[in-house]
Design an enzyme around this catalytic site. Structure first.
Site, short mmCIF file in Angstrom:
data_model
loop_
_atom_site.label_atom_id
_atom_site.label_comp_id
_atom_site.label_asym_id
_atom_site.label_seq_id
_atom_site.Cartn_x
_atom_site.Cartn_y
_atom_site.Cartn_z
N ILE A 50 0.85 -1.20 0.00
CA ILE A 50 0.00 0.00 0.00
C ILE A 50 0.89 1.25 0.00
O ILE A 50 1.82 1.35 0.79
CB ILE A 50 -0.88 0.07 1.28
CG1 ILE A 50 -1.60 -1.26 1.53
CG2 ILE A 50 -1.84 1.25 1.21
CD1 ILE A 50 -2.72 -1.58 0.61
N HIS A 52 0.51 4.46 1.32
CA HIS A 52 -0.42 5.12 2.24
C HIS A 52 -0.50 6.60 1.95
O HIS A 52 0.50 7.24 1.59
CB HIS A 52 0.04 4.91 3.68
CG HIS A 52 -0.08 3.48 4.13
ND1 HIS A 52 -1.27 2.90 4.44
CD2 HIS A 52 0.87 2.51 4.29
CE1 HIS A 52 -1.07 1.63 4.79
NE2 HIS A 52 0.23 1.37 4.70
N ILE A 339 12.18 1.36 9.36
CA ILE A 339 11.34 1.71 8.21
C ILE A 339 10.23 0.67 8.06
O ILE A 339 10.21 -0.11 7.11
CB ILE A 339 12.20 1.87 6.93
CG1 ILE A 339 13.43 2.73 7.22
CG2 ILE A 339 11.38 2.49 5.81
CD1 ILE A 339 13.15 4.13 7.70
#
Lengths: 489, 419
Positions: A50, A52, A339
Site C-alpha cells: 500500500i 499510504h 522503516i
C-alpha cells in the site's frame, strides 16, 4: 577486485534501492551489499503493497513527513520505471461510536499532514461504493489518494536503474562488523570480503538497530513484528475495488482486505512480536486470526481461491518513528532505521534525502548525464492480440508459454535473468515475471523455469535454488542417487 | 496473422484429446486439428512410467507411455494433425480459438466444433493453507514425478507424502525404488482417495505407513525443508492437540486432489459444475455452449485412463455428429446427485437419446454392502449392488434408452443405499 567505494549501502530492500538510485545520480562510486540472494528479500517482498496517503502518522514525526512526500512521488516514479501502481483509494471502517471518533481523528490528523480529499462517508454511500462490505459498518474514512503498488517490482526497477548508472550490487554476503577508522573512513567486514568506504549507509531493515549500535553511543532497540497474509487468486472477481482497513491500534493498521496491482486479493497482516527477524513462517493461529478479523470487513469471506500464505517482519523501533539521516555521533554514517509502515510509501523520499546528505558530506556533484531507464515491455499477459502477434514474430520465445496460470513466456523469463540486477533463483524469476505466482503455484512451470535458469546462468540444474543459499530444488540425478552418493553435503 | 478454419478443434493431446480426435476422424471428419502445449503428445501419461494402464480397454497391462503411444500411432495412421508446443490463450463462445507457438506465432482458428480436453492440475500447498515456512523441497506429486521420470532428477531423499491420491501413492513407490526413504503417507480423510491396488502395491509392499485422519500441521526449514509435524484430526478435520508426530524430512510431496483445468472453458462461457469443477454436459458431452464438448479429466477427474478414453471416443463422435447435424434439441432430463453420490456426469440427458448412457460418479464416502439406485420420482430405474464403494474409485451405471422413454418426471436421481 576494487574493495574501496565512496559509498557502501547495506541492504537492498526498497529503502536501499531507492537510496542507491538517488546516489547513482552523483559522481560517486556505490556498492550495495545484501545478505539475501536477491533484492527485496526482507520486508519489501512481504508487506501489504500500500502507498499510504499519510493520514495515520502522528503530525511532526518523520513517518508523517516522509509518508506524504514519498506517496506524492509514487505515481510519476511508477510510470517512469514501468512498475504496476494504481490509485484505488482506501476506506477505514468504523463499526461503533469509538471507531467513528477514531476515523474523525484520523481525518484531522491527515489534513494536518497535508493529505487531500479526506471525507467521512455514511453507511449508505459506503455500501453503494463497496457492496460486499459487512453491512454492520456505520461509517468510514474515504482516502482517495491511497494507492497500491508492487513493492518488490519497485525495488527491482530502482536497482536496475541504479545499476545502469554504475551502482554495483553483491548478494549472499553478510556484514559481520563495521568500524569507523581514524581516517574517517569505514571498514566493513563480511563473511566474504573486507570493504572500505568514505560514507556508510544503513538500510538493513531488521538489522538496522544492531548495525547502528556498533557505531553510535545512542542505542536503539528494535522489535521484530511479524505480519502474516493470505493471497487469493486473481481469476476470481474481487469483492472490493478499494483497500479496506479497520481502525488502527497500537500494534499497527490492523487487518486489511485489499486488491493488489495484479488483481489478486490480499488479507492480513497479523502483528506478532517475535525474536528472530528471519522467522517468516506462518502459523495456524496467525492464519485463523486473519480470517476472524477480515470477516469483519468482508462478511462473505471465502479462502477457496487461496494461492499462498506468507509473512514478513516489520522493523519496529521502540521510539515508534523512523530514524533517517546522518548519525549524530558518527560522521559519514547515514541511516534509515525502523522503516516499517509507511516505509514503502516513504522510501523514494528517504532515498532522495539520504543521497543529497551523502553528496553534501562527500562534496560530490551531480552527474551531467544519466543513463535513461529503458521502458520495460508490456507483460505478455496484458498485451492486446496485435501486440502479442508482433512480439512473437519479433522474438519466437514469446510463443513459448512457460507459466500457464499467469501466461508468462520464455522471452520474459530470459529477460528477467538478463536484467541489470537479474534473477538467479526460481523465486527471483517468480517475482520479476509472475511465473509460478498463479493458482498452480509452479506445479507446471517449476521444472521449466529451473531449466531456463540453468541454461542462462550456466549453473547445473541440480544447483538451481528456490531462493538462494542452500534452498536447492533437487538432490541429485537418479543415477547418482541409486548408488547412494547423493547430494549437497 | 492468418485465420484458419477447421471443422473440429481439439484442445489437448493427452489420452482424452487423442481419443476424441481418433473418434471424430473415424466418424467422417477430415478437417481436424489437435493443439498440445507440450512438445509431444501423450499428456500426463508420458511421465507415468509405471504399469497398470489399459486393463479394461486393451486387456493388457501397459505403462503410461505405451498406452499413449497406441493412440498416437493410431492418430498418425489416420493422418490427424497434432500441433505441439502450442498454447491456447482463449476460446470464445463463437468457437474462435487464439493460440500461440514459437514456430507459428499467434494464430486465430475458427472451428465448427471444439472439444475441450485440457486435463487437470494438482491442488497446491496454498489451497491447503498449511502453516509453516516456505522453503524448497515441497512439490506436488506430479511435479516430482516429472523430475524423476522425465528429467532423471531426484527431488530429495527423506520423503513425507501428504494426501493419498494415486499419484502420491505411485510416487511413494517410485521414490523408494530410486533410493529415497519414504517415511509416511498422511491422509486427512478416514479413507484413501486412491485406488485400493495402489495402496497395496505402493505402500503396503514397501512397509510405508499410511496415517489416515492425519494431516501436516507445520512445515520447518528456512532454505530447504527440514521437517514436518503431522497431527491427527477429529471428525471435523481439525488437528487434535497432543497427537503431533515429528518427521525429519527434506521433501514433502502433495497429493491432495486434482482440479479440472477450466480457465479456458470459463472464458468461453461454459457452465461449470461445483460438484465436479468441470463443465455441465449432456449425454453427448456437449457443454452449455452449443458445439463445445468436454471429455476426460477436464470434465471430471477419472480414476482410470481407460474410462477417459472411452468417454472421449463418445465425445469425439458427438462432435462429429454436431458438425454434420447441429445440436439435437430434445426435452432434457436433469441428473441429480442423491445421498452418498458426488458429481454425476452427465448432468443432463435428452430423453430421445437412442444410445445407452453411462452415469459416472464418485461415492462421497466409503459404503460397504450397498447399492446404487437410479430413480425418477417413485420410479426405480436401476438398482445395482456392490460389496464396496469408495471415493477413490468411480462408480458407473448404464441407463438404457428405453428406461428414459416413460419416466414421469423431468429429473432422475442417483444415490447410494445401504443394503
Amino acid at each position: 577486485m576494487n574493495t574501496t567505494f565512496d559509498v557502501l549501502v547495506i541492504g537492498s530492500g526498497i529503502t536501499g534501492c531507492a537510496t542507491a538510485r538517488a546516489l547513482s545520480r552523483y559522481e560517486t562510486s556505490v556498492l550495495v551489499l545484501d545478505r539475501g540472494s536477491d533484492l527485496a528479500e526482507g520486508a519489501t517482498k512481504a508487506n501489504s503493497g500500500i502507498v499510504h496517503a499519510g493520514y495515520d502518522a502522528v503530525p511532526g514525526t518523520k513517518k508523517a513527513l516522509y509518508n506524504v512526500r514519498g506517496a506524492n512521488m509514487y505515481e510519476a516514479l511508477a510510470g517512469e520505471l514501468g512498475v504496476p501502481y494504481r490509485r484505488c483509494g482506501a476506506l477505514v471502517l468504523a463499526f461503533d461510536d469509538a471507531d467513528r471518533k477514531t476515523i474523525e481523528e484520523l481525518k484531522t490528523r491527515g489534513e494536518t499532514n497535508g493529505v487531500t480529499g479526506l471525507e467521512i462517508l455514511d453507511r449508505d454511500s459506503l455500501l453503494k461504493l463497496e457492496p460486499n462490505l459487512n453491512p454492520e459498518v456505520v461509517a468510514a474514512l474515504w482516502v482517495p489518494t491511497s494507492a497500491i503498488v508492487s513493492p518488490y517490482e519497485m525495488a527491482f526497477a530502482l536497482a536496475d536503474d541504479a545499476a545502469l548508472n554504475g551502482v554495483q550490487f553483491r548478494f549472499d554476503e553478510e556484514v559481520l562488523s563495521v568500524t569507523r577508522d581514524p581516517d574517517g573512513c569505514f571498514t566493513v567486514r563480511t563473511d566474504r570480503e573486507t570493504w572500505r568506504c568514505r560514507a556508510l549507509v544503513n538500510c538493513s531493515g531488521s538489522s538496522g538497530a544492531d548495525l547502528h549500535n556498533q557505531l553510535s553511543a545512542r542505542k536503539l532497540t528494535m522489535i521484530h513484528r511479524r505480519g502474516q497474509y493470505y493471497l487469493l487468486d486473481r481469476a476470481m472477481k474481487q469483492p472490493f475495488d478499494r483497500t479496506v482497513f479497520q481502525c488502527p491500534s497500537a500494534m499497527g493498521k490492523g487487518v486489511l482486505v485489499s486488491p493488489t496491482v495484479h488483481g489478486n486479493l490480499l488479507l492480513g497482516p497479523t502483528a506478532e512480536d517475535i525474536d528472530d527477524p528471519l522467522d517468516t513462517a506462518t502459523t495456524a493461529s496467525g492464519l485463523s486470526d486473519i480470517l476472524k478479523k477480515a470477516a469483519r470487513t468482508w462478511a462473505g469471506l471465502t479462502t477457496r481461491t487461496n494461492i499462498t500464505n506468507f509473512s514478513g517482519v516489520r522493523a519496529h523501533l521502540t521510539t515508534d518513528d523512523f530514524v533517517v539521516g546522518p548519525c549524530e555521533d558518527c560522521p559519514g554514517y547515514f541511516e534509515a532505521i525502523g522503516i516499517e509502515s509507511p516505509g514503502l510509501s516513504s522510501a523514494p523520499a528517504i532515498g532522495l534525502d539520504l543521497a543529497e546528505m551523502i553528496a553534501g558530506y562527500l562534496t560530490v556533484s551531480r552527474k551531467e548525464a544519466i543513463v535513461p531507464y529503458p521502458v520495460p515491455p508490456v507483460p505478455f499477459h496484458d498485451m492486446t492480440e496485435e501486440q502479442r502477434a508482433q512480439a512473437v514474430s519479433a522474438d519466437p520465445a514469446y510463443g513459448n508459454i512457460i507459466c500457464r496460470c499467469e501466461v508468462v513466456t520464455e522471452a520474459e523469463i530470459r529477460r528477467a535473468i538478463r536484467r541489470p540486477v537479474g534473477a538467479r533463483s526460481v523465486d527471483g524469476v517468480k517475482r520479476r515475471t509472475r511465473a509460478g505466482m498463479g493458482r498452480c503455484q509452479g506445479g507446471f512451470c517449476l521444472p521449466r523455469v529451473a531449466a531456463i535458469i540453468s541454461e542462462e546462468t550456466g549453473i547445473p540444474l541440480k544447483e538451481v535454488t528456490k531462493n538462494g543459499g542452500k534452498s536447492y530444488l533437487l538432490s541429485d540425478t537418479v543415477d547418482v542417487f541409486l548408488k547412494g552418493g547423493h547430494d549437497h553435503e | 496473422m492468418n485465420d484458419r478454419f477447421v471443422d473440429i478443434l481439439i484442445i489437448g493431446a493427452g489420452p482424452a484429446g487423442l481419443a476424441a480426435a481418433i473418434s471424430a476422424k473415424e466418424n467422417g471428419i477430415d478437417s481436424l486439428l489437435v493443439l498440445e502445449r507440450e512438445k509431444d503428445a501423450g499428456g500426463i501419461l508420458r511421465q507415468c512410467i509405471h504399469n497398470g494402464f489399459g486393463l479394461h480397454r486393451f486387456k493388457e497391462e501397459l505403462t503410461g507411455p505405451e498406452y499413449a503411444q497406441r493412440d498416437i500411432d493410431k492418430a498418425a495412421e489416420l493422418g490427424i494433425e497434432i500441433e505441439c508446443s502450442t498454447t491456447v490463450l482463449s476460446v470464445s463462445p463463437d468457437h474462435t480459438v487464439t493460440c500461440v507457438s514459437s514456430s507459428r506465432g499467434l494464430q486465430v482458428i475458427h472451428a465448427k466444433a471444439i472439444v475441450l480436453a485440457m486435463g487437470c492440475r494438482e491442488r497446491p500447498r496454498g489451497a491447503l493453507c498449511t502453516p509453516g515456512t516456505r522453503c524448497a523441497g515441497i512439490y506436488s506429486a506430479g511435479t516430482a514425478q516429472r523430475f524423476v521420470n522425465l528429467e532423471g532428477l531426484m527431488p530429495g531423499k527423506r520423503v513425507v507424502i501428504l494426501g493419498s491420491g494415486d499419484i502420491g501413492l505411485i510416487m511413494a513407490r517410485r521414490m523408494t525404488l530410486q533410493g529415497a526413504k519414504v517415511l509416511a503417507c498422511v491422509e486427512l480423510m478416514p479413507y484413501s482417495s486412491g485406488l485400493n491396488r495402489n495402496i497395496v502395491q505402493c505402500l503396503q509392499d514397501y512397509d510405508i505407513p499410511l496415517y489416515l485422519s492425519h494431516t501436516v500441521t507445520d512445515i520447518r526449514g528456512r532454505e530447504r525443508l527440514e521437517g514436518v509435524t503431522v497431527s491427527e484430526v477429529d471428525e471435523k478435520r481439525n488437528p487434535i492437540p497432543g497427537t503431533e508426530i515429528e518427521f525429519d524430512c527434506d521433501t514433502l510431496l502433495l497429493s491432495c486432489g486434482l482440479i479440472p483445468e477450466n480457465e479456458l472453458s470459463l472464458g468461453a462461457g461454459v457452465e461449470i459444475s461445483p460438484a465436479t469443477s468441470g463443465a455441465v454436459v449432456n449425454e453427448s458431452f456437449e457443454t452449455s455452449v452449443p458445439g463445445i464438448f468436454a471429455c476426460g479429466n477436464v470434465l471430471h477427474v477419472h480414476d482410470l485412463v481407460d474410462h477417459v478414453s472411452n468417454e472421449s471416443f463418445k465425445a469425439g463422435a458427438a462432435a462429429a455428429a454436431y458438425v454434420r447435424n447441429g445440436t439435437r434439441r430434445g426435452s432434457v432430463i436433469a441428473v441429480r446427485d442423491g445421498e452418498g453420490v458426488r458429481g454425476t456426469v452427465p448432468q443432463q440427458i435428452r430423453s430421445d437419446t437412442d444410445q445407452p448412457v453411462d452415469l459416472m460418479f464418485r461415492p462421497s464416502a466409503v459404503f460397504r454392502n450397498s447399492s446404487v439406485v437410479v430413480e425418477s420420482g417413485a420410479q426405480e430405474l436401476i438398482r445395482k449392488k456392490a460389496m464396496i464403494f469408495t471415493p477413490g474409485e468411480m462408480a458407473l451405471v448404464t441407463l438404457r434408452p428405453e428406461m428414459l422413454k416413460n419416466i414421469g418426471s423431468d429429473s432422475i436421481t442417483v444415490r447410494i443405499e445401504r443394503n
